[in-house]
Design a protein around this motif. Structure first.
Motif, PDB file in Angstrom:
ATOM      1  N   LEU A 246      -7.102 -11.644 -34.070  1.00  0.00           N
ATOM      2  CA  LEU A 246      -6.077 -12.404 -33.209  1.00  0.00           C
ATOM      3  C   LEU A 246      -4.690 -11.845 -33.450  1.00  0.00           C
ATOM      4  N   GLN A 247      -4.847 -11.245 -34.846  1.00  0.00           N
ATOM      5  CA  GLN A 247      -3.498 -10.594 -35.283  1.00  0.00           C
ATOM      6  C   GLN A 247      -3.218  -9.235 -34.576  1.00  0.00           C
ATOM      7  N   LEU A 248      -4.286  -8.529 -34.223  1.00  0.00           N
ATOM      8  CA  LEU A 248      -4.130  -7.338 -33.412  1.00  0.00           C
ATOM      9  C   LEU A 248      -3.646  -7.589 -32.006  1.00  0.00           C
ATOM     10  N   ALA A 249      -4.292  -8.868 -31.272  1.00  0.00           N
ATOM     11  CA  ALA A 249      -3.655  -9.045 -30.141  1.00  0.00           C
ATOM     12  C   ALA A 249      -2.236  -9.678 -30.235  1.00  0.00           C
ATOM     13  N   ILE A 250      -1.673 -10.319 -31.066  1.00  0.00           N
ATOM     14  CA  ILE A 250      -0.319 -10.657 -31.199  1.00  0.00           C
ATOM     15  C   ILE A 250       0.329  -9.650 -31.401  1.00  0.00           C
ATOM     16  N   ASN A 251       0.064  -8.657 -32.476  1.00  0.00           N
ATOM     17  CA  ASN A 251       0.760  -7.555 -32.667  1.00  0.00           C
ATOM     18  C   ASN A 251       0.967  -6.590 -31.215  1.00  0.00           C
ATOM     19  N   ASP A 252      -0.007  -6.686 -30.616  1.00  0.00           N
ATOM     20  CA  ASP A 252       0.373  -6.150 -29.157  1.00  0.00           C
ATOM     21  C   ASP A 252       1.279  -6.745 -28.551  1.00  0.00           C
ATOM     22  N   GLY A 253       1.535  -8.033 -28.433  1.00  0.00           N
ATOM     23  CA  GLY A 253       2.317  -8.726 -27.995  1.00  0.00           C
ATOM     24  C   GLY A 253       3.858  -8.299 -28.281  1.00  0.00           C
ATOM     25  N   LYS A 255       4.747  -5.546 -29.521  1.00  0.00           N
ATOM     26  CA  LYS A 255       5.159  -4.298 -29.135  1.00  0.00           C
ATOM     27  C   LYS A 255       5.692  -4.184 -28.004  1.00  0.00           C
ATOM     28  N   ALA A 256       5.789  -5.233 -27.196  1.00  0.00           N
ATOM     29  CA  ALA A 256       6.733  -5.280 -25.683  1.00  0.00           C
ATOM     30  C   ALA A 256       7.978  -5.045 -26.131  1.00  0.00           C
ATOM     31  N   ALA A 257       8.694  -4.123 -25.428  1.00  0.00           N
ATOM     32  CA  ALA A 257       9.880  -3.727 -25.638  1.00  0.00           C
ATOM     33  C   ALA A 257      11.080  -4.776 -25.970  1.00  0.00           C
ATOM     34  N   SER A 258      11.093  -5.810 -25.102  1.00  0.00           N
ATOM     35  CA  SER A 258      12.051  -6.775 -25.380  1.00  0.00           C
ATOM     36  C   SER A 258      11.858  -7.508 -26.615  1.00  0.00           C
ATOM     37  N   ILE A 259      10.662  -7.722 -27.066  1.00  0.00           N
ATOM     38  CA  ILE A 259      10.080  -8.775 -28.626  1.00  0.00           C
ATOM     39  C   ILE A 259      10.239  -7.791 -29.532  1.00  0.00           C
ATOM     40  N   ASN A 260       9.807  -6.524 -29.417  1.00  0.00           N
ATOM     41  CA  ASN A 260      10.028  -5.496 -30.468  1.00  0.00           C
ATOM     42  C   ASN A 260      11.509  -5.468 -30.968  1.00  0.00           C
ATOM     43  N   ARG A 261      12.437  -5.370 -30.096  1.00  0.00           N
ATOM     44  CA  ARG A 261      14.071  -5.435 -30.263  1.00  0.00           C
ATOM     45  C   ARG A 261      14.364  -6.608 -31.100  1.00  0.00           C
ATOM     46  N   LEU A 262      13.896  -7.647 -30.533  1.00  0.00           N
ATOM     47  CA  LEU A 262      14.282  -8.974 -31.125  1.00  0.00           C
ATOM     48  C   LEU A 262      13.791  -9.003 -32.185  1.00  0.00           C
ATOM     49  N   ILE A 263      12.433  -8.650 -32.763  1.00  0.00           N
ATOM     50  CA  ILE A 263      11.905  -8.788 -34.225  1.00  0.00           C
ATOM     51  C   ILE A 263      12.788  -7.742 -35.001  1.00  0.00           C
ATOM     52  N   PHE A 403       5.345 -11.393 -23.296  1.00  0.00           N
ATOM     53  CA  PHE A 403       4.635 -11.472 -24.389  1.00  0.00           C
ATOM     54  C   PHE A 403       3.412 -12.325 -24.084  1.00  0.00           C
ATOM     55  N   LYS A 404       3.270 -13.407 -23.304  1.00  0.00           N
ATOM     56  CA  LYS A 404       2.196 -14.207 -22.997  1.00  0.00           C
ATOM     57  C   LYS A 404       1.094 -13.151 -22.678  1.00  0.00           C
ATOM     58  N   ASN A 405       1.431 -12.644 -21.428  1.00  0.00           N
ATOM     59  CA  ASN A 405       0.578 -11.696 -20.782  1.00  0.00           C
ATOM     60  C   ASN A 405      -0.061 -10.628 -21.547  1.00  0.00           C
ATOM     61  N   THR A 406       0.770 -10.074 -22.524  1.00  0.00           N
ATOM     62  CA  THR A 406       0.170  -9.033 -23.437  1.00  0.00           C
ATOM     63  C   THR A 406      -1.022  -9.371 -24.410  1.00  0.00           C
ATOM     64  N   VAL A 407      -0.427 -10.648 -25.089  1.00  0.00           N
ATOM     65  CA  VAL A 407      -1.512 -11.213 -25.894  1.00  0.00           C
ATOM     66  C   VAL A 407      -2.826 -11.579 -25.205  1.00  0.00           C
ATOM     67  N   ALA A 408      -2.593 -12.246 -24.001  1.00  0.00           N
ATOM     68  CA  ALA A 408      -3.691 -12.788 -23.338  1.00  0.00           C
ATOM     69  C   ALA A 408      -4.825 -11.643 -22.869  1.00  0.00           C
ATOM     70  N   ALA A 409      -4.101 -10.563 -22.319  1.00  0.00           N
ATOM     71  CA  ALA A 409      -4.921  -9.460 -21.879  1.00  0.00           C
ATOM     72  C   ALA A 409      -5.463  -8.931 -23.162  1.00  0.00           C
ATOM     73  N   SER A 410      -4.819  -8.503 -24.306  1.00  0.00           N
ATOM     74  CA  SER A 410      -5.331  -8.131 -25.593  1.00  0.00           C
ATOM     75  C   SER A 410      -6.708  -9.016 -26.049  1.00  0.00           C
ATOM     76  N   LEU A 411      -6.426 -10.548 -25.998  1.00  0.00           N
ATOM     77  CA  LEU A 411      -7.478 -11.371 -26.621  1.00  0.00           C
ATOM     78  C   LEU A 411      -8.814 -11.300 -25.393  1.00  0.00           C
ATOM     79  N   LYS A 412      -8.516 -11.119 -24.021  1.00  0.00           N
ATOM     80  CA  LYS A 412      -9.650 -10.855 -23.342  1.00  0.00           C
ATOM     81  C   LYS A 412     -10.537  -9.551 -23.367  1.00  0.00           C
ATOM     82  N   GLN A 413      -9.856  -8.660 -23.741  1.00  0.00           N
ATOM     83  CA  GLN A 413     -10.295  -7.228 -24.163  1.00  0.00           C
ATOM     84  C   GLN A 413     -11.108  -7.351 -25.225  1.00  0.00           C
TER      85      GLN A 413
END
Length: 587
Positions: A246-253, A255-263, A403-413
């Motif tokens: 789950l951590q790997l999937a959330i970290n993928d989220g 990495k999205a450019a907008s969230i990465n800049r916010l963090i 962010f949601k789409n990226t985490v969901a796609a990573s979890l599915k994979q």
């Protein structure tokens, strides 16, 4: 032997005379006697300072098992009491993770002398010997407990100490007395390379040493390639830690450019307040003025994704105090304020993404426990995340939806698509045995049928004479609470056999049609109350529901081990590190 009745000095209350010698009644030491009490008084002042030798006649009649000090009766430090005190000190050192040199401290000796004036403080060598003995006793006790258990699961992880020694921790988990129980088995140094072959040999040897051969259902570990490979050719199932996945999937989220800049912007802002005393003090003052909680800002740590949720939540709580500090030119330079201030779009994104992160945090925490059933929640939880909590919404910003789409796609994979190909995996079978999730609504119809077929195959293979702690023993315990079955009825049941009335099929079908219990109820309590009705399924429930969903139990050892192997204890041998961690976690 001379009587002390005719002796005028109060010191005679604590000595017996024998010819030319006197014997102390407190410590049994023998002193020379030359018609003078000087030697006896000197002895009392040096060895028994708190004893009032000039007591009244009434006090002299107190039994020698007690003495008076400041008007209070204190028990004498007998050899038995001294032995117990030494054992308690060694337990304290292990339980509170104190350095062995603690017993040499002047402060400790001063307190001990006040509490037990006649007690001789133990040396470091003595404490080490006691800890070794306590370890041996606890190991023997745990091996006896494990010998009565039919199914266990293990978790493992590795870490490196301050002294650069590499350790591998193994924990075990099982169901007994209607509870999920967890123990740390060992924290052993592994001098060889952490290759798959070496780790596999280490695991197999450890399992055999603890008498668990043939009992291990699954080993839960992180996603490192070496430990994954080490668990391929073994007698148990290999399961990846869901928290790590789950951590790997959330970290993928992240990495999205907008969230990465916010963090990044938020981490920089928090770092400013952590490193500037002026800014930190100003923040405290603004918190008081605005009547906000006096909380410190929290920094993001890349190895713990939930620290990002904590950081954003704290920034959201302290937004106006932070803004007030950054806008105050007496505490923050204009140039610094321009680089540190978060824009309105950032604050809006924080507000929108916080509920999503809080949901993911709840999911992580729900599966990280040791003393409750967790593995059966993995797939129901993933399904809930994908079908509800990570669904995009037109009311949320594009950044949050990305962010949601990226985490969901990573979890599915990583979880959903990859692992749902095997209906016989422990998490799926555990869900089918969990009265909260046995409906398997999180699966499609074909997969639901496949999982139940796999479970029914195992169900049919169980005969009454092989049911151990999971089935027959639990059923027997349940039978004891009811009136005993007449012997002639038991003989008839054995004569005709279970297949005569098709009770086996009835038990299976009845379990499937039973209503599910609410998600917040304890499935172990349900099985405790229903094992008598579902004996074979209870046997399987003990097998699969003991498996933890994560390797967090092994990882939790690192924090304790880090306090044990510190700069004050850098000379501890690996064997003593293992003993101290074992005692600390299993007391």
């Amino acid at each position: 032997m001379a009587s002390s009745k005719n002796k005028r000095s109060g010191v005679w209350n604590y000595f017996d005379q024998n010819d030319q010698h006197v014997v102390c009644k407190i410590c049994q030491i023998e002193l020379s006697y030359h018609n003078s009490t000087s030697t006896m008084r000197s002895h009392m002042k040096s060895k028994h300072q708190t004893v009032n030798i000039d007591q009244s006649t009434e006090e002299r009649q107190l039994p020698i098992t007690a003495f008076t000090t400041a008007g209070n009766v204190r028990p004498m430090c007998t050899p038995e009491r001294a032995e117990k005190t030494t054992n308690l000190i060694s337990k304290m050192i292990a339980r509170d993770m104190l350095p062995l040199s603690f017993v040499k401290g002047d402060g400790f000796k001063e307190v001990l002398h006040f509490l037990e004036p006649d007690y001789n403080p133990p040396s470091r060598k003595t404490i080490t010997a006691r800890i070794e003995l306590q370890y041996e006793c606890k190991v023997s006790e745990l091996k006896t407990t494990l010998g009565k258990v039919e199914f266990v699961a293990i978790t493992t992880d590795s870490w490196t100490s301050l002294t650069t020694e590499s350790y591998v921790t193994i924990t075990c988990h099982f169901i007994a007395d209607s509870k999920v129980k967890s123990y740390v088995l060992q924290t052993r140094a592994l001098e060889e390379r952490h290759s798959a072959a070496n780790l596999a040999e280490h695991l197999k040897t450890s399992v055999e040493q603890w008498g668990l051969a043939g009992k291990v259902v699954a080993c839960v570990h992180d996603n490192a390639s070496n430990i994954v490979a080490a668990n391929r050719d073994v007698d148990w199932e290999s399961l990846s830690c869901f928290a790590h996945t789950l951590q790997l999937a959330i970290n993928d989220g992240f990495k999205a450019a907008s969230i990465n800049r916010l963090i990044g912007a938020c981490s920089k802002l928090v770092g400013h307040f952590h490193h500037s005393t002026i800014a930190s003090n100003a923040l405290k003052q603004k918190q008081r003025q605005l009547e906000l909680p006096s909380h410190k800002l929290m920094q993001y740590c890349k190895t713990r994704w939930n620290s990002a949720a904590d950081m954003l939540a704290r920034l959201h709580e302290q937004r106006w105090a932070i803004t007030a500090v950054l806008s105050d030119r007496t505490t923050t330079k204009l140039a610094d304020a321009k680089t540190l201030e978060l824009i309105d779009d950032h604050w809006q994104t924080i507000e929108e993404i916080l509920p999503v992160l809080q949901t993911l945090k709840i999911a992580t925490e729900a599966l990280g426990g040791e003393n409750y059933v967790s593995v059966s929640m993995v797939y129901p939880l993933v399904h809930s995340l994908l079908s509800r909590h990570l669904q995009v919404s037109g009311e949320e910003s594009q950044k949050v939806n990305e962010f949601k789409n990226t985490v969901a796609a990573s979890l599915k994979q990583r979880v959903h698509n990859a692992n749902l190909q095997n209906a016989g995996k422990t998490p799926l079978l555990a869900s089918a045995l969990d009265p909260r999730h046995k409906h398997l609504r999180f699966l499609d119809e074909n997969m639901r049928v496949s999982v139940r077929e796999k479970l029914f195959e195992q169900y049919q293979s169980i005969s009454s004479d092989v049911m151990g702690a999971g089935g027959a023993v639990a059923a027997a315990a349940a039978d004891e609470e009811d009136e005993p079955v007449p012997s002639h009825r038991r003989r008839l049941s054995l004569f005709f056999g279970e297949d005569y009335s098709e009770s086996s099929r009835d038990e299976w079908e009845q379990f499937l049609t039973e209503p599910c219990i609410p998600p917040d109820e304890d499935p172990i309590n349900w099985w405790k109350d229903n094992t008598k009705r579902f004996k074979k399924l209870g046997h399987l429930a003990h097998r699969y529901l003991c498996v933890p969903a994560t390797s967090v139990p092994a990882e939790r050892v690192f924090s304790a081990a880090g306090l044990i192997v510190n700069r004050l204890r850098c000379r501890l041998s690996p064997e003593h590190v293992d003993m101290l961690v074992f005692l600390n976690k299993n007391m």
